[in-house]
Design an enzyme around this catalytic site. Structure first.
Site, PDB file in Angstrom:
ATOM      1  N   ARG A 171       8.600 -15.163   8.237  1.00  0.00           N
ATOM      2  CA  ARG A 171       8.501 -13.796   8.761  1.00  0.00           C
ATOM      3  C   ARG A 171       8.089 -13.804  10.220  1.00  0.00           C
ATOM      4  O   ARG A 171       8.606 -13.043  11.031  1.00  0.00           O
ATOM      5  CB  ARG A 171       7.508 -12.983   7.920  1.00  0.00           C
ATOM      6  CG  ARG A 171       8.083 -12.637   6.544  1.00  0.00           C
ATOM      7  CD  ARG A 171       7.014 -12.049   5.639  1.00  0.00           C
ATOM      8  NE  ARG A 171       6.401 -10.889   6.224  1.00  0.00           N
ATOM      9  CZ  ARG A 171       5.137 -10.550   6.063  1.00  0.00           C
ATOM     10  NH1 ARG A 171       4.339 -11.294   5.303  1.00  0.00           N
ATOM     11  NH2 ARG A 171       4.656  -9.472   6.615  1.00  0.00           N
ATOM     12  N   SER A 186       1.828  -9.893   0.719  1.00  0.00           N
ATOM     13  CA  SER A 186       1.214 -11.066   1.347  1.00  0.00           C
ATOM     14  C   SER A 186      -0.313 -11.003   1.255  1.00  0.00           C
ATOM     15  O   SER A 186      -0.980 -11.939   0.812  1.00  0.00           O
ATOM     16  CB  SER A 186       1.662 -11.123   2.819  1.00  0.00           C
ATOM     17  OG  SER A 186       0.890 -12.024   3.558  1.00  0.00           O
TER      18      SER A 186
END
Ligand code: URA
Length: 440
Positions: A171, A186
């Site tokens: 990411r 996350s």
């Protein structure tokens, strides 16, 4: 062995269709095992970023991430356990204050922290500026230290939520960080993998945060609270201001010095206030006392020196030089070149691009542009001015701590380009925009 082809999963999300749990697992778990290549996982992340993930999809993603590794039940700890996490900001040293403060109030703080990435600082990097301080604790040692001392701050190991480690690196490299479901999964996967009685989340909103608006940050807070609820876990989620550096120190040794000053009761301000509010929230929730009583106890723990003493004990237990709490200037590394930052004009400080200040500190060596980069613990920026402050032209609004004579010019230009001064009075932003309570 899954029969689902990860390419079909990516295509389905690309076309805006909903994924079921097995489809999400087939990408996330296989990628964490190395069976799905990074390019396919990146495509999945971009499709999820653009099309979004709804609530059941976010739950499935979080579940797959938790299942990718081990969990830390922390069953051997007798005191009420609290974990605290910030979504990341600039001059956000709250954990350094919160952990010993909450521990001195009778709570157990088992905190797994990360390193700084991009413009945001990392608690581990800050603590490692204390000579000798170790963050590579085993799960057993961490649990023992929390039971004996009350708090420990250690590195998240590779076997805890490895899928997040793998996806987060992608990411960061593919511009897919600031997504509500991706950040919620996350952050929460790492909190759900650790057995605590209360999860305290600090969702940052503003120029120094991943979520630039209070609305987006509130959505993220809601998504995190919902995940906690779904797992039957208790969470308190605050949306707090990151429209300017929270404290003053943007660096590593500089942050430790600031935290010591707060714990000694010598420094008030927004960072100290937020640490006190979080400690009070944890105490109220876990020991069932009123907010007023909790807040008074937190303030007493600072004025009595109890919180500072706990910081000393935590540092000692983790191999660091405990004298840092008496004389940080003698123990911590310091930069050879310190240059004041002059206010660009007279007026009121109206806005700060906090991310730029973080990047200027990274440019001085205080953070890392890429995972694995070396950092310089002594360098960074002290930025003292707060939004609403009246400034005189040329007055020092902070200083740059640099390794070489040439570095400060670039950093000062960058900081000055990141501030806006107005000739009209400006109200300071709130510190806390609101709390969300996930009552399991
Ligand atoms: N912090 C995390 O742990 N994960 C994110 O995605 C963003 C901030």
């Amino acid at each position: 062995v899954s029969r689902i082809d990860p390419r079909d999963v990516v295509a389905k999300k690309r076309d805006g269709r909903r994924l079921d749990e097995d489809e999400i697992r087939s990408v996330v778990l296989a990628h964490a095992r190395g069976d799905v290549p990074d390019h396919l996982a990146s495509a999945f992340l971009m499709a999820a970023f653009i099309r979004g993930l709804d609530s059941p999809e976010t739950v499935a993603l979080t579940r797959a991430m938790v299942e990718s590794g081990i969990t830390l039940p922390l069953e051997g700890i007798s005191r009420p356990k609290v974990d605290k996490h910030s979504t990341g900001g600039v001059a956000d040293g709250v954990t350094l204050v919160f952990a010993p403060l909450a521990a001195s109030l009778g709570l157990a703080v088992a905190k797994l922290s990360g390193r700084g990435l991009g413009h945001t600082g990392g608690t581990l990097d800050k603590l490692e500026s204390i000579p000798g301080f170790r963050t590579d604790l085993t799960a057993e040692r961490m649990e023992r230290q929390v039971e004996e001392v009350g708090c420990a701050v250690a590195a998240q190991t590779d076997d805890l939520v490895p899928a997040d480690g793998a996806l987060y690196a992608l990411r960061d490299a593919t511009a897919t960080v600031p997504s509500v479901p991706l950040i919620a999964a996350s952050v929460m996967s790492k909190k759900l993998a650790v057995g605590t009685d209360l999860i305290l989340l600090d969702v940052k909103a503003g120029s120094g945060a991943f979520m630039k608006t209070v609305e987006d940050a509130s959505d993220l807070a809601g998504a995190c609270a919902e995940l906690a609820l779904g797992w039957g876990r208790r969470a308190l989620v605050a949306v707090t201001d990151m429209s300017q550096p929270l404290g003053e120190a943007v660096g590593n040794a500089l942050d430790v010095t600031e935290a010591v000053e707060v714990l000694r009761g010598e420094r008030q301000g927004r960072m100290a206030e937020l640490a006190l509010e979080f400690a009070a929230a944890a105490l109220r929730d876990l020991l069932d006392v009123s907010h007023g009583e909790a807040r008074a106890r937190a303030e007493r723990a600072i004025s009595s020196g109890d919180a500072l003493d706990l910081f000393r004990r935590m540092i000692e237990a983790q191999g660091g030089d405990p004298a840092v709490v008496e004389a940080p200037e003698k123990v911590l590394p310091s930069a050879p070149v310190v240059v004041p930052i002059p206010a660009p004009e007279a007026g009121y400080l109206a806005a700060v691009e906090a991310e730029e200040i973080g990047q200027a500190a990274v440019g001085l060596g205080a953070g890392r542009a890429r995972k694995g980069d070396h950092i310089d613990p002594a360098t960074g920026i002290v930025f003292r001015a707060k939004i609403g402050d009246r400034l005189d032209r040329g007055e020092a609004i902070g200083e740059v701590h640099a390794r070489s004579e040439d570095d400060p010019r670039v950093a000062i230009d960058r900081v000055l380009a990141a501030v806006r001064v107005s000739d009209r009075e400006v109200d300071p932003p709130p510190l806390v925009y609101g709390w969300r309570d996930a009552q399991a």
